[in-house]
Enzyme design. Structure first.
Site, PDB file in Angstrom:
ATOM      1  N   ASP A 159       0.838  -1.208   0.000  1.00  0.00           N
ATOM      2  CA  ASP A 159       0.000   0.000   0.000  1.00  0.00           C
ATOM      3  C   ASP A 159       0.872   1.257   0.000  1.00  0.00           C
ATOM      4  OD1 ASP A 159      -2.402  -1.666   0.407  1.00  0.00           O
ATOM      5  OD2 ASP A 159      -1.433  -2.074   2.317  1.00  0.00           O
ATOM      6  N   HIS A 187      -4.819  -3.224   6.733  1.00  0.00           N
ATOM      7  CA  HIS A 187      -4.601  -3.479   5.306  1.00  0.00           C
ATOM      8  C   HIS A 187      -5.954  -3.845   4.692  1.00  0.00           C
ATOM      9  CE1 HIS A 187      -3.218  -4.909   1.490  1.00  0.00           C
ATOM     10  NE2 HIS A 187      -3.792  -6.071   1.721  1.00  0.00           N
TER      11      HIS A 187
HETATM   12  P1  NAI Z   1      -3.179 -18.015  -4.161  1.00  0.00           P
HETATM   13  O1  NAI Z   1      -4.574 -18.507  -3.957  1.00  0.00           O
HETATM   14  O2  NAI Z   1      -2.594 -17.986  -5.528  1.00  0.00           O
HETATM   15  O3  NAI Z   1      -2.193 -18.915  -3.290  1.00  0.00           O
HETATM   16  C1  NAI Z   1      -2.437 -19.242  -1.973  1.00  0.00           C
HETATM   17  C2  NAI Z   1      -1.758 -20.565  -1.707  1.00  0.00           C
HETATM   18  O4  NAI Z   1      -1.885 -20.825  -0.318  1.00  0.00           O
HETATM   19  C3  NAI Z   1      -2.376 -21.746  -2.435  1.00  0.00           C
HETATM   20  O5  NAI Z   1      -1.360 -22.447  -3.121  1.00  0.00           O
HETATM   21  C4  NAI Z   1      -2.999 -22.586  -1.334  1.00  0.00           C
HETATM   22  O6  NAI Z   1      -2.932 -23.964  -1.588  1.00  0.00           O
HETATM   23  C5  NAI Z   1      -2.127 -22.192  -0.147  1.00  0.00           C
HETATM   24  N1  NAI Z   1      -2.759 -22.347   1.170  1.00  0.00           N
HETATM   25  C6  NAI Z   1      -4.052 -22.146   1.518  1.00  0.00           C
HETATM   26  N2  NAI Z   1      -4.226 -22.414   2.806  1.00  0.00           N
HETATM   27  C7  NAI Z   1      -3.028 -22.786   3.301  1.00  0.00           C
HETATM   28  C8  NAI Z   1      -2.587 -23.204   4.566  1.00  0.00           C
HETATM   29  N3  NAI Z   1      -3.426 -23.308   5.595  1.00  0.00           N
HETATM   30  N4  NAI Z   1      -1.286 -23.505   4.726  1.00  0.00           N
HETATM   31  C9  NAI Z   1      -0.429 -23.439   3.692  1.00  0.00           C
HETATM   32  N5  NAI Z   1      -0.802 -23.063   2.448  1.00  0.00           N
HETATM   33  C10 NAI Z   1      -2.077 -22.745   2.263  1.00  0.00           C
HETATM   34  O7  NAI Z   1      -3.109 -16.609  -3.445  1.00  0.00           O
HETATM   35  P2  NAI Z   1      -2.007 -15.460  -3.607  1.00  0.00           P
HETATM   36  O8  NAI Z   1      -2.334 -14.606  -4.769  1.00  0.00           O
HETATM   37  O9  NAI Z   1      -0.660 -16.068  -3.531  1.00  0.00           O
HETATM   38  O10 NAI Z   1      -2.302 -14.598  -2.298  1.00  0.00           O
HETATM   39  C11 NAI Z   1      -2.068 -15.123  -1.020  1.00  0.00           C
HETATM   40  C12 NAI Z   1      -2.684 -14.236   0.055  1.00  0.00           C
HETATM   41  O11 NAI Z   1      -2.047 -12.967   0.072  1.00  0.00           O
HETATM   42  C13 NAI Z   1      -4.176 -13.939  -0.131  1.00  0.00           C
HETATM   43  O12 NAI Z   1      -4.809 -14.056   1.148  1.00  0.00           O
HETATM   44  C14 NAI Z   1      -4.208 -12.504  -0.560  1.00  0.00           C
HETATM   45  O13 NAI Z   1      -5.403 -11.869  -0.210  1.00  0.00           O
HETATM   46  C15 NAI Z   1      -3.036 -11.952   0.203  1.00  0.00           C
HETATM   47  N6  NAI Z   1      -2.478 -10.686  -0.296  1.00  0.00           N
HETATM   48  C16 NAI Z   1      -2.047  -9.774   0.635  1.00  0.00           C
HETATM   49  C17 NAI Z   1      -1.489  -8.581   0.254  1.00  0.00           C
HETATM   50  C18 NAI Z   1      -1.042  -7.586   1.274  1.00  0.00           C
HETATM   51  O14 NAI Z   1      -0.648  -6.483   0.874  1.00  0.00           O
HETATM   52  N7  NAI Z   1      -1.037  -7.855   2.564  1.00  0.00           N
HETATM   53  C19 NAI Z   1      -1.329  -8.250  -1.162  1.00  0.00           C
HETATM   54  C20 NAI Z   1      -1.773  -9.259  -2.065  1.00  0.00           C
HETATM   55  C21 NAI Z   1      -2.324 -10.448  -1.633  1.00  0.00           C
END
Ligand code: NAI
Length: 330
Positions: A159, A187
């Protein structure tokens, strides 16, 4: 030669994981002389894809990468780690209420917090990226009573980076001219990027960008809604820029601050009227021995105070919803 820094990454086979792991292994997080070991953690359905990611890491022949652990067992995944980057979480699906999401992810972060408590190095630092990241971080912190609260962080650096670019583009200057831009609060779209205290070159940002209506009514919502805008444009959520912000966050937590401060969600001790005990975004500096502290002496306008209070109220509400379901006490 130096001992490797051991880094656990959850959700390692996801989008952000795919953009993040290669940057850690190439030395962009801890520097070009620092070996790293990666503990990659996925849930069972992600393990096949994780194997492919690990194969690609192998195929990069990164000189700094000493070991890759692939596991869905949290005790193995967090064993002796120096850093735990908690990226994985369950996305909100159609028809899912906010409270449901907080409860579902809450359970995950209780389990991860406990496993970190019992297996990681006592000096472990935890950075939560998976949303809702502030409340997930608070839940992990509560579930890891032996790890000091000041070793828990959630990410608002994306952000901050987004906000800096918006100001730079509006002012027609390079992004490196923009400094002291703190994102406060949760966030979420309620966050407040404090343009009043930001600087462009040596000037106050508000003396360079004199269009007050643009700052309040365009800049603030554009930053808050940027994640949504990326999804609309790209058809997928921010991944490379999120991974970049993780690299920035960890690198800057490891480095004595020279010059500009940065935004990180940390445990509040009531600074600037924030509710003590929440994980909320504030401006952070790191001293010469690596200890972080909240930057003092920032003057907040009434408008800023109102915005920050509203975002922190949202965090209080999230805590109430999540802690109720999980049986945690404040
Ligand atoms: P994604 O859906 O592509 O990948 C998430 C991965 O986490 C998947 O491979 C899934 O199998 C795995 N996963 C789910 N539950 C799990 C668990 N209990 N233990 C281990 N692995 C687990 O999602 P992406 O795009 O990689 O985003 C991940 C997270 O980051 C989302 O919650 C998203 O909202 C968040 N995010 C946060 C940001 C921030 O600025 N704080 C910015 C962008 C995304």
């Amino acid at each position: 030669s130096k001992a490797p820094i051991r880094v656990a990454v959850t959700g390692a086979a996801g989008n952000i994981g795919y953009a993040l792991l290669f940057r850690i292994a190439s030395g962009q997080m801890f520097g070009p002389d620092q070996p790293v070991a990666l503990n990659l953690i996925e849930i069972e359905p992600g393990m096949a894809a994780l194997k492919g990611v690990a194969m690609e890491l192998d195929d990069c022949a990164f000189p700094l990468l000493t070991e890759i652990v692939q596991t869905s067992d949290l005790a193995v995944g967090f064993k002796d780690v120096d850093w735990a980057l908690l990226v994985g979480s369950v996305p909100r699906k159609q028809g899912m209420e906010r409270a449901d999401l907080l409860g579902i992810n809450g359970k995950v972060f209780v389990g991860q917090g406990k496993a970190i408590n019992d297996n990681a190095k006592p000096s472990v630092r935890v950075v939560v990226v998976g949303n809702p990241c502030n409340t997930n971080c608070l839940i992990a912190m509560k579930s890891a009573p032996d790890i000091p609260n000041n070793q828990f962080f959630a990410m608002t650096r994306l952000d901050e980076n987004r906000a800096k670019t918006q100001l730079a583009q509006k002012a027609g200057v390079s992004v490196k001219e923009v400094s002291e831009l703190c994102v406060w609060g949760n966030h979420s779209p309620t966050m407040f990027p404090d343009f009043y205290n930001a600087k462009i070159g040596r000037l106050k940002a508000t003396d360079v960008i004199t269009d007050a209506a643009w700052l309040k009514d365009t800049f603030v919502p554009v930053v808050g809604q940027r994640g949504k805008a990326i999804i609309e444009a790209r058809g997928a959520s921010s991944a490379a820029s999120a991974a970049n912000a993780v690299v920035d966050t960890v690198r800057d937590l490891c480095t004595p601050t020279r010059g500009d401060f940065h935004s990180v969600c940390v445990i509040s001790n009531g600074e600037y009227g924030t509710p003590a005990g929440l994980i909320t975004s504030m401006p952070i500096k790191v001293d010469a021995i690596g200890k972080w502290r909240v930057v003092e002496g920032i003057k907040l306008t009434d408008y800023a105070k109102e915005k920050i209070a509203a975002s922190n109220q949202e965090l209080l509400d999230e805590r109430e919803m999540a802690f109720g379901q999980l049986g945690l006490s404040i």
